[in-house]
Design a protein around this motif. Sequence first.
Motif, PDB file in Angstrom:
ATOM      1  N   TYR A 160       0.834  -1.209   0.000  1.00 34.56           N
ATOM      2  CA  TYR A 160       0.000   0.000   0.000  1.00 34.56           C
ATOM      3  C   TYR A 160       0.870   1.261   0.000  1.00 34.56           C
ATOM      4  O   TYR A 160       0.606   2.226  -0.726  1.00 34.56           O
ATOM      5  N   ARG A 161       1.925   1.244   0.822  1.00 37.89           N
ATOM      6  CA  ARG A 161       2.840   2.387   0.881  1.00 37.89           C
ATOM      7  C   ARG A 161       3.514   2.605  -0.470  1.00 37.89           C
ATOM      8  O   ARG A 161       3.662   3.743  -0.946  1.00 37.89           O
ATOM      9  N   ARG A 181       2.350   1.767  -3.465  1.00 36.92           N
ATOM     10  CA  ARG A 181       1.394   2.269  -4.455  1.00 36.92           C
ATOM     11  C   ARG A 181       0.974   3.711  -4.163  1.00 36.92           C
ATOM     12  O   ARG A 181       0.610   4.463  -5.073  1.00 36.92           O
ATOM     13  N   THR A 182       1.060   4.105  -2.895  1.00 38.26           N
ATOM     14  CA  THR A 182       0.733   5.484  -2.547  1.00 38.26           C
ATOM     15  C   THR A 182       1.816   6.432  -3.033  1.00 38.26           C
ATOM     16  O   THR A 182       1.521   7.508  -3.599  1.00 38.26           O
ATOM     17  N   LEU A 183       3.061   6.036  -2.819  1.00 42.19           N
ATOM     18  CA  LEU A 183       4.180   6.892  -3.221  1.00 42.19           C
ATOM     19  C   LEU A 183       4.437   6.818  -4.718  1.00 42.19           C
ATOM     20  O   LEU A 183       4.883   7.793  -5.324  1.00 42.19           O
ATOM     21  N   PRO A 211       2.202   5.749  -7.669  1.00 39.96           N
ATOM     22  CA  PRO A 211       0.911   5.265  -8.194  1.00 39.96           C
ATOM     23  C   PRO A 211       1.062   4.408  -9.436  1.00 39.96           C
ATOM     24  O   PRO A 211       0.268   3.478  -9.663  1.00 39.96           O
TER      25      PRO A 211
END
Length: 516
Positions: free
Chosen positions: A494-495, A497-499, A501
């Motif tokens: 998740y981290r 894909r957040t940083l 995309p």
Amino acid sequence: MANREELAIIRGARAGRAESQLALGRLYLFGSNGLPKSLPTALHWLDRAAQQGCAEAWQLIGNHIPLELAQQSPHPVTGWYERAYDGGLVRAGLVYAQLVLAARASQVQRAKALRALEDAGRAGFSQAQWLLAHEHGSAVPPAPGPETRVAGAPGPAGQRWLRQAADSGVAPAQFALLEQAWEGGDRAAYLQRALPLARGMAGSDAARDGACARLAPDEVTLLSRCARLVAEGGLAHDVGPDELHTFWELAAAEQDRHAQFSLGLWCARMRVDGKRIPGSGGAANFKKAVRWLAQAGEQGLAEAWYALSRIYIKPEFSQRNVLEAQKYLERAADMGYRDAQLECGNAAWRARRENEGNDVRAVFWLQKAASQGCARAAASLRKIAPRLPEAWPGLDGLLAGRDLSAHPLLAARLELALAFGLSRAEALLLDVRNADRGHCLVVDIRASYGRSRRRLVLVDTAQERQLLDRVAQVFDSLDCGPGGPEGNYRQRLYRLRTLLPDSAGTGNDADYHLAA
């Protein structure tokens, strides 16, 4: 006991009469019925006569008093040899040159000494030829003695004098010339000059009687090298098996490791890899072979330990022992013997099901062998630890222009993935500190990611090693597991894909199958 006439000469000499001193010096020089031969006493009286201007006295000194006595004389006698040389005595010129070159003489004196030395060399004095070889090869004059070697590389003139000295039978000159041929790679010239010397040593009375005659180190090396050149073949020679065996035995008895190794193989009737020598007659004597090979190995010859390991796995060897064979094999590998490293690597890989960590050991030895140019080891490494540059497709483009300095742990993992071809799951879950084995990375995330398989990635370059060391400092004292600051795999993903995309469409771990 001196007779009446000799007593009168003695009294006259003590009284200071030059003719009596000359006569007494001559008596002690050659000996008489009443007086013994004594060169030191002769020099004493001839020196006193020469000091009074007696030309015959310094001629006798120049012709008959050796260098050793001249050096020990309490009074300087170099001048007498110089005068005798000026009078045409070449032998006196040789001693004069030796005295001058061994002292701190002026340039004029050195020039005259070299002329005297050349006159003696042309007259056939082998010691003069040997000294001239030194003078043309080094600015420092040698101390006289059989152990002296030519310092530096002689020029053409020095080489000529060196050859003349060697042809005249000066042993140090012969060995110096042989060393030049060996270092220059001229094996044919070496064997041509060395073989007669080796035969002379092997044919001596001590060698024939089996006595343990002590040989000089140069002689031992000569015997060993001759035997090796003959055994290798390719050079014309007429040395039979018995004579070759004698060379080996003499050198091996003097602790030459190459001779001990060759003698051990000869006793075992085998090559270093354990295969029997084609056409070798007679039964193998493994007991003697083990003794000679062990001695060679103890002196640092790695191939001797490798040959021992081949003996200990032979079925015909009465003391066959697989554990002993493995011990000697690893000892040879530790010493850098390529074939032993290859064998250790292959054996460890075959035993990986017995111990999972054997694959790391296999890669270690195969890397060592491959670094020495072993093509078989390099081929095995490509199969065992292949690089997978497309394990995370498009990663280099994904990271282009991104600044992840605020997230050092993730940045370090992505850098490892890019350098070592890790998949997305491997990069996010790798326990960096435990994965680094120095020569390779053990990529094993099965505990957190069931679809993965354990695999190895080689650390090939110094830059990769520096990268690993730097990343290890980032993760120092951190828990890389799901209970650590990075969380479990879902949290890490998740981290990411957040940083980044764009990473959502890359690194399809479900479809990615790691190599077996």
